[in-house]
Design an enzyme around this catalytic site. Structure first.
Site, PDB file in Angstrom:
ATOM      1  CE1 TYR A  58       5.296  -5.807 -11.217  1.00  0.00           C
ATOM      2  CE2 TYR A  58       4.473  -4.187 -13.074  1.00  0.00           C
ATOM      3  CZ  TYR A  58       4.348  -5.080 -11.883  1.00  0.00           C
ATOM      4  OH  TYR A  58       2.865  -5.790 -11.877  1.00  0.00           O
ATOM      5  CB  SER A  69       2.221  -8.210  -9.595  1.00  0.00           C
ATOM      6  OG  SER A  69       2.937  -6.787  -9.677  1.00  0.00           O
ATOM      7  CG  PHE A 105      -1.685   3.976   1.717  1.00  0.00           C
ATOM      8  CD1 PHE A 105      -1.673   4.961   0.700  1.00  0.00           C
ATOM      9  CD2 PHE A 105      -2.828   4.136   2.491  1.00  0.00           C
ATOM     10  CE1 PHE A 105      -2.496   6.026   0.320  1.00  0.00           C
ATOM     11  CE2 PHE A 105      -3.804   4.965   2.253  1.00  0.00           C
ATOM     12  CZ  PHE A 105      -3.579   5.886   1.366  1.00  0.00           C
TER      13      PHE A 105
END
Length: 216
Positions: free
Chosen positions: A179, A14, A157
């Protein structure tokens, strides 16, 4: 799953998250190499721009900051690969933004949007997760504004098809997206409260160096 070393681990990274240092990534790569045939990296790329624009960053500046952060993250990945001695299965990190306009990805993204429009539970979960991400970003930037949640949810999305179909994205028969924490939207999908489904050849795991592999 990991013990048989028959699958591929995809480490999700991220942007704007201090956890993903070269040291952490190196440990993640080594951890994955002990349990899987190959290790790869998935990065959002330019789609993370919606997080910035939803928290008050002008579009032009947001584009620059995202490019800078992406380059910084890629350098961290390269450094981690040097430290760990691991080679990525695909040779280089995969960016979601590079696949966003493909027909298959667009089709899956439209399914996510339709679910958001028609399923109040999913809509509420997406908005709650987006608001939490925005608030975290605002704390870092020390800006006091009301975030634009309708813009922020576009990040979900854009990301969700990679979560539900990571093996297809990487062109592997089977793959696990890893993750360091659970992903609330993913848990909601697994609960059966949405019409969205994860590809049976794709799975999700929590990367935890101190515990055994956690597979949902």
């Amino acid at each position: 799953m990991g013990e048989s070393k028959q699958e591929h681990l995809i480490v999700g990274v991220s942007p704007f998250n201090p956890r993903f240092t070269p040291e952490w990534l190196s440990s993640a790569f080594q951890w994955g190499a002990e349990r899987f045939n190959t290790v790869d990296v998935l990065h959002p790329g330019e789609i993370s721009m919606s997080l910035l624009t939803s928290t008050g960053t002008p579009l032009g500046r947001a584009k620059r900051k995202v490019r800078q952060q992406c380059n910084r993250d890629m350098r961290n990945v390269e450094h981690a690969l040097e430290i760990s001695g691991i080679k990525l299965g695909r040779g280089k990190p995969v960016l979601i933004s590079d696949y966003l306009q493909t027909q298959s990805y667009q089709c899956r993204r439209r399914s996510v949007i339709a679910e958001f429009q028609n399923n109040q539970i999913f809509q509420d979960a997406c908005r709650a997760m987006s608001r939490a991400a925005c608030q975290s970003r605002l704390r870092v930037t020390n800006v006091n504004i009301e975030p634009d949640i309708e813009t922020a949810v576009k990040y979900i999305f854009d990301e969700l098809p990679a979560y539900t179909h990571c093996s297809d994205l990487f062109e592997y028969e089977t793959a696990a997206l890893g993750y360091p924490t659970e992903w609330p939207i993913g848990k909601l999908i697994e609960s059966g409260l949405t019409s969205l489904e994860r590809d049976p050849n794709s799975s999700f795991i929590v990367i935890d160096f101190e515990k055994e592999l956690i597979d949902d």
